[in-house]
Design a protein around this motif. Structure first.
Motif, PDB file in Angstrom:
ATOM      1  N   THR A 127       0.821  -1.201   0.000  1.00 29.40           N
ATOM      2  CA  THR A 127       0.000   0.000   0.000  1.00 29.40           C
ATOM      3  C   THR A 127       0.854   1.251   0.000  1.00 29.40           C
ATOM      4  O   THR A 127       0.544   2.231  -0.673  1.00 29.40           O
ATOM      5  CB  THR A 127      -0.927  -0.010   1.225  1.00 29.40           C
ATOM      6  OG1 THR A 127      -1.664  -1.217   1.227  1.00 29.40           O
ATOM      7  CG2 THR A 127      -1.877   1.161   1.179  1.00 29.40           C
ATOM      8  N   GLU A 128       1.959   1.240   0.759  1.00 33.68           N
ATOM      9  CA  GLU A 128       2.816   2.419   0.767  1.00 33.68           C
ATOM     10  C   GLU A 128       3.371   2.679  -0.620  1.00 33.68           C
ATOM     11  O   GLU A 128       3.446   3.812  -1.081  1.00 33.68           O
ATOM     12  CB  GLU A 128       3.965   2.193   1.766  1.00 33.68           C
ATOM     13  CG  GLU A 128       3.522   2.251   3.232  1.00 33.68           C
ATOM     14  CD  GLU A 128       4.660   1.883   4.160  1.00 33.68           C
ATOM     15  OE1 GLU A 128       5.772   1.646   3.664  1.00 33.68           O
ATOM     16  OE2 GLU A 128       4.431   1.839   5.374  1.00 33.68           O
ATOM     17  N   THR A 129       3.763   1.603  -1.309  1.00 31.76           N
ATOM     18  CA  THR A 129       4.294   1.774  -2.652  1.00 31.76           C
ATOM     19  C   THR A 129       3.247   2.319  -3.583  1.00 31.76           C
ATOM     20  O   THR A 129       3.507   3.190  -4.412  1.00 31.76           O
ATOM     21  CB  THR A 129       4.799   0.409  -3.184  1.00 31.76           C
ATOM     22  OG1 THR A 129       5.679  -0.150  -2.229  1.00 31.76           O
ATOM     23  CG2 THR A 129       5.510   0.581  -4.510  1.00 31.76           C
ATOM     24  N   LEU A 153      -2.290  -9.391 -15.324  1.00 28.48           N
ATOM     25  CA  LEU A 153      -3.253  -8.640 -14.521  1.00 28.48           C
ATOM     26  C   LEU A 153      -4.685  -9.018 -14.883  1.00 28.48           C
ATOM     27  O   LEU A 153      -5.525  -9.245 -13.993  1.00 28.48           O
ATOM     28  CB  LEU A 153      -3.043  -7.135 -14.723  1.00 28.48           C
ATOM     29  CG  LEU A 153      -4.091  -6.221 -14.080  1.00 28.48           C
ATOM     30  CD1 LEU A 153      -4.085  -6.368 -12.560  1.00 28.48           C
ATOM     31  CD2 LEU A 153      -3.858  -4.763 -14.478  1.00 28.48           C
ATOM     32  N   ILE A 154      -4.983  -9.111 -16.160  1.00 23.64           N
ATOM     33  CA  ILE A 154      -6.339  -9.439 -16.608  1.00 23.64           C
ATOM     34  C   ILE A 154      -6.746 -10.825 -16.109  1.00 23.64           C
ATOM     35  O   ILE A 154      -7.877 -11.024 -15.624  1.00 23.64           O
ATOM     36  CB  ILE A 154      -6.433  -9.358 -18.146  1.00 23.64           C
ATOM     37  CG1 ILE A 154      -6.292  -7.897 -18.618  1.00 23.64           C
ATOM     38  CG2 ILE A 154      -7.767  -9.927 -18.640  1.00 23.64           C
ATOM     39  CD1 ILE A 154      -6.083  -7.753 -20.103  1.00 23.64           C
ATOM     40  N   LEU A 155      -5.845 -11.787 -16.215  1.00 26.62           N
ATOM     41  CA  LEU A 155      -6.158 -13.131 -15.732  1.00 26.62           C
ATOM     42  C   LEU A 155      -6.393 -13.133 -14.228  1.00 26.62           C
ATOM     43  O   LEU A 155      -7.285 -13.829 -13.728  1.00 26.62           O
ATOM     44  CB  LEU A 155      -5.018 -14.094 -16.094  1.00 26.62           C
ATOM     45  CG  LEU A 155      -4.937 -14.522 -17.561  1.00 26.62           C
ATOM     46  CD1 LEU A 155      -3.716 -15.409 -17.789  1.00 26.62           C
ATOM     47  CD2 LEU A 155      -6.204 -15.242 -18.001  1.00 26.62           C
ATOM     48  N   LYS A 156      -5.600 -12.368 -13.500  1.00 25.91           N
ATOM     49  CA  LYS A 156      -5.808 -12.271 -12.056  1.00 25.91           C
ATOM     50  C   LYS A 156      -7.169 -11.661 -11.742  1.00 25.91           C
ATOM     51  O   LYS A 156      -7.897 -12.146 -10.865  1.00 25.91           O
ATOM     52  CB  LYS A 156      -4.699 -11.420 -11.424  1.00 25.91           C
ATOM     53  CG  LYS A 156      -3.428 -12.173 -11.095  1.00 25.91           C
ATOM     54  CD  LYS A 156      -2.516 -11.319 -10.219  1.00 25.91           C
ATOM     55  CE  LYS A 156      -1.286 -12.082  -9.791  1.00 25.91           C
ATOM     56  NZ  LYS A 156      -0.430 -11.283  -8.874  1.00 25.91           N
ATOM     57  N   THR A 209     -11.443  -0.853  -5.712  1.00 25.02           N
ATOM     58  CA  THR A 209     -11.283  -0.227  -7.019  1.00 25.02           C
ATOM     59  C   THR A 209      -9.841   0.244  -7.174  1.00 25.02           C
ATOM     60  O   THR A 209      -9.143   0.466  -6.186  1.00 25.02           O
ATOM     61  CB  THR A 209     -12.253   0.949  -7.166  1.00 25.02           C
ATOM     62  OG1 THR A 209     -12.146   1.795  -6.014  1.00 25.02           O
ATOM     63  CG2 THR A 209     -13.676   0.450  -7.281  1.00 25.02           C
ATOM     64  N   PRO A 210      -9.355   0.415  -8.410  1.00 23.16           N
ATOM     65  CA  PRO A 210      -7.939   0.734  -8.619  1.00 23.16           C
ATOM     66  C   PRO A 210      -7.466   1.993  -7.902  1.00 23.16           C
ATOM     67  O   PRO A 210      -6.303   2.076  -7.506  1.00 23.16           O
ATOM     68  CB  PRO A 210      -7.844   0.905 -10.142  1.00 23.16           C
ATOM     69  CG  PRO A 210      -8.954   0.086 -10.681  1.00 23.16           C
ATOM     70  CD  PRO A 210     -10.068   0.211  -9.679  1.00 23.16           C
ATOM     71  N   ALA A 225       1.997  -3.978  -6.035  1.00 25.17           N
ATOM     72  CA  ALA A 225       1.950  -2.531  -6.232  1.00 25.17           C
ATOM     73  C   ALA A 225       2.048  -2.177  -7.708  1.00 25.17           C
ATOM     74  O   ALA A 225       1.357  -1.267  -8.199  1.00 25.17           O
ATOM     75  CB  ALA A 225       3.088  -1.867  -5.450  1.00 25.17           C
ATOM     76  N   ASP A 226       2.895  -2.892  -8.448  1.00 22.85           N
ATOM     77  CA  ASP A 226       3.039  -2.622  -9.882  1.00 22.85           C
ATOM     78  C   ASP A 226       1.748  -2.948 -10.631  1.00 22.85           C
ATOM     79  O   ASP A 226       1.368  -2.241 -11.566  1.00 22.85           O
ATOM     80  CB  ASP A 226       4.189  -3.445 -10.458  1.00 22.85           C
ATOM     81  CG  ASP A 226       5.552  -2.931 -10.011  1.00 22.85           C
ATOM     82  OD1 ASP A 226       5.628  -1.741  -9.611  1.00 22.85           O
ATOM     83  OD2 ASP A 226       6.526  -3.705 -10.052  1.00 22.85           O
ATOM     84  N   GLU A 227       1.071  -4.003 -10.228  1.00 29.65           N
ATOM     85  CA  GLU A 227      -0.174  -4.379 -10.900  1.00 29.65           C
ATOM     86  C   GLU A 227      -1.285  -3.371 -10.604  1.00 29.65           C
ATOM     87  O   GLU A 227      -2.082  -3.042 -11.497  1.00 29.65           O
ATOM     88  CB  GLU A 227      -0.590  -5.778 -10.462  1.00 29.65           C
ATOM     89  CG  GLU A 227       0.291  -6.866 -11.065  1.00 29.65           C
ATOM     90  CD  GLU A 227       0.014  -8.234 -10.476  1.00 29.65           C
ATOM     91  OE1 GLU A 227       0.193  -9.235 -11.200  1.00 29.65           O
ATOM     92  OE2 GLU A 227      -0.375  -8.316  -9.292  1.00 29.65           O
ATOM     93  N   ILE A 228      -1.334  -2.880  -9.392  1.00 29.24           N
ATOM     94  CA  ILE A 228      -2.329  -1.854  -9.069  1.00 29.24           C
ATOM     95  C   ILE A 228      -2.043  -0.581  -9.850  1.00 29.24           C
ATOM     96  O   ILE A 228      -2.959   0.061 -10.384  1.00 29.24           O
ATOM     97  CB  ILE A 228      -2.337  -1.581  -7.551  1.00 29.24           C
ATOM     98  CG1 ILE A 228      -2.810  -2.834  -6.793  1.00 29.24           C
ATOM     99  CG2 ILE A 228      -3.249  -0.400  -7.222  1.00 29.24           C
ATOM    100  CD1 ILE A 228      -2.671  -2.742  -5.299  1.00 29.24           C
ATOM    101  N   ARG A 229      -0.767  -0.204  -9.937  1.00 29.29           N
ATOM    102  CA  ARG A 229      -0.399   0.980 -10.710  1.00 29.29           C
ATOM    103  C   ARG A 229      -0.753   0.793 -12.200  1.00 29.29           C
ATOM    104  O   ARG A 229      -1.250   1.710 -12.854  1.00 29.29           O
ATOM    105  CB  ARG A 229       1.093   1.262 -10.550  1.00 29.29           C
ATOM    106  CG  ARG A 229       1.557   2.523 -11.279  1.00 29.29           C
ATOM    107  CD  ARG A 229       2.945   2.968 -10.834  1.00 29.29           C
ATOM    108  NE  ARG A 229       3.913   1.877 -10.988  1.00 29.29           N
ATOM    109  CZ  ARG A 229       4.484   1.250  -9.967  1.00 29.29           C
ATOM    110  NH1 ARG A 229       4.167   1.559  -8.714  1.00 29.29           N
ATOM    111  NH2 ARG A 229       5.368   0.289 -10.169  1.00 29.29           N
TER     112      ARG A 229
END
Length: 487
Positions: free
Chosen positions: A9-11, A59-62, A252-253, A263-267
């Motif tokens: 979350t910090e990232t 990301l889409i598959l996840k 939500t994103p 963190a990279d996937e959320i970004r």
């Protein structure tokens, strides 16, 4: 239950600001992506777009595993309950609770009051809360109120319980449509929406078998009547699914914490939504509400949704089963033959979802479906036609609901600039359909007219014609807005 990952979350929080600033700096990006040059799209047999990077594909598959699995199962469980009361009524509840008047109609009415009145408020409340907790929590409470019905000793208790069951289940469909629009690009939405929607058809096909088997094997077990077991089964199906949602769902994103997304996937998800001009949640103020109500989107989309929502009357008013009964078909044959209609809806939903994503052919698919439904209703209105043609018309009418996913995907696309407008418009579209659907059939699809339903078939023809007119109006406003965005 979803665990808050402090390091991730910090990232994300550190990375969120430049991502949002980047999206704001691309003020004209909407003209290039959303309103202008079409994004590269996949072939019909491909799950990913050619331009999707390996990171995007992961990301889409996840997301499919975390979101689509839960919403499909949860919607399937909702459909079990929608038929449980009618099944319970003819399985002993009528005699046990002395329901010898119009109490069944009143139970359905109370359910619909909760269903309709709470759709918009609860969908809007969800936009202010962490979705990964709100949706599963609503499912848990829905399961509890469903279970409580098995202990009912009089109809007054059932009235109160049915209201809350309707309220907690009614907002699920528009809320999920909004939620999908918060994670998926417009070239991905229709297929996911179709997978979610066909859960209702799978539920309607399986509920009869589940309930019949449960009643036959459990009636009297542990001193509990068979009709009460139906509610226990609904509860038993719901609770594991709700806990699955608590464990899996991301929010939500814009404000996401998830043990399964880095963190990279959320970004990356934030960047994908920024490229679609899909805005994050903002304060929902009175001026913002008035601005939405003054715009064309809510009025045109809700009007369009009214005609669409009523146009599935052939498949939703038991015309086929009543005709088969009048023709002397056995109960087993009727139960078997009538499963073809939801099967047609499932196939139509998948085909429309795939073609919509691949070719961005929403308007064409809607128009084709309306024409097919008009043809089916003309045949049924004539009535005195060969038996094979009549079967074909009944089955063809199952395509009417096949465009549900692409209509709501289109609403997500049109209202992409505001999360609050998306929530209000999508929930209003669904509410208006359910509101009119609760009483119009009493005048149009009268039981005394069965199985021919001459008024109903002609009414459906008129609805589809009006839907085609509203489709032209919707396209006009949407094309005009896209042109203005490019200039």
């Amino acid at each position: 239950m979803s665990v808050h990952n402090e390091k991730s979350t910090e990232t994300v929080e550190a990375a969120e600001t430049p991502v949002l600033e980047q999206s704001k700096s691309k003020e004209n990006y909407e003209g290039d992506q959303t309103h202008g040059v079409e994004p590269a799209r996949q072939k019909w047999y491909q799950w990913f777009a050619p331009t999707d990077t390996p990171a995007e594909r992961r990301l889409i598959l996840k997301l499919d595993g975390l979101i689509i699995v839960f919403v499909f199962l949860a919607y399937w469980a909702k459909v079990l309950d929608s038929s449980a009361t009618s099944t319970a009524y003819v399985s002993g509840m009528k005699e046990d609770l002395k329901l010898y008047g119009n109490q069944l109609n009143y139970l359905n009415t109370v359910y619909m009051v909760g269903f309709i009145t709470m759709q918009i408020p609860l969908t809007l409340v969800m936009t202010r809360c962490p979705v990964n907790y709100f949706l599963p929590a609503a499912d848990l409470f829905w399961g509890v109120f469903t279970l409580a019905q098995y202990k009912a000793s009089n109809v007054t208790q059932l009235y109160a319980l049915r209201f809350f069951v309707g309220a907690l289940g009614g907002f699920f469909f528009p809320a999920v449509q909004w939620y999908l629009g918060s994670w998926y690009k417009r070239s991905e939405l229709s297929r996911r929406g179709a997978i979610f929607f066909i859960a209702s058809q799978v539920g309607s096909m399986s509920s009869g078998y589940i309930q019949a088997g449960a009643y036959a094997r459990l009636d009297g077990r542990y001193g509990i009547e068979g009709w009460r077991w139906l509610y226990i089964i609904c509860f038993a199906c719901t609770i594991p699914i709700a806990f699955l949602g608590l464990c899996l769902l991301p929010s939500t994103p814009d404000k996401c914490n998830s043990r399964f997304l880095s963190a990279d996937e959320i970004r990356l998800a934030q960047e994908r939504m920024a490229s679609e001009n899909r805005q994050a949640r903002q304060p929902f103020t009175l001026p913002r509400m008035l601005e939405i109500l003054k715009g064309w989107r809510i009025w045109v989309l809700v009007s369009f949704a009214f005609f669409f929502s009523q146009a599935d009357g052939v498949s939703s008013n038991s015309g086929l089963s009543l005709w088969l009964k009048a023709e002397g078909y056995s109960v087993e044959s009727i139960n078997t033959i009538t499963t073809v209609s939801p099967a047609v809806t499932i196939v139509a939903s998948i085909v429309c979802g795939v073609l919509s994503d691949v070719y961005d052919a929403k308007a064409s698919l809607i128009a084709i479906t309306a024409v097919l439904n008009i043809f089916a209703c003309i045949v049924l209105a004539i009535w005195n036609v060969p038996v094979g043609l009549k079967f074909f018309a009944f089955f063809l009418s199952g395509t009417a609901d096949g465009i549900a996913a692409i209509i709501y995907a289109w609403a997500n696309e049109i209202c992409a600039h505001s999360a609050e407008e998306r929530a209000l418009v999508i929930s209003a579209m669904n509410t208006i359909g359910n509101t009119f659907g609760a009483w119009i059939p009493l005048f149009v699809w009268k039981t005394v007219d069965a199985p021919r339903y001459l008024i109903g078939y002609n009414w459906t023809i008129a609805l589809d014609v009006c839907m085609l007119v509203m489709l032209a109006v919707l396209r006009h406003y949407w094309i005009r807005e896209r042109k203005r965005a490019r200039n």
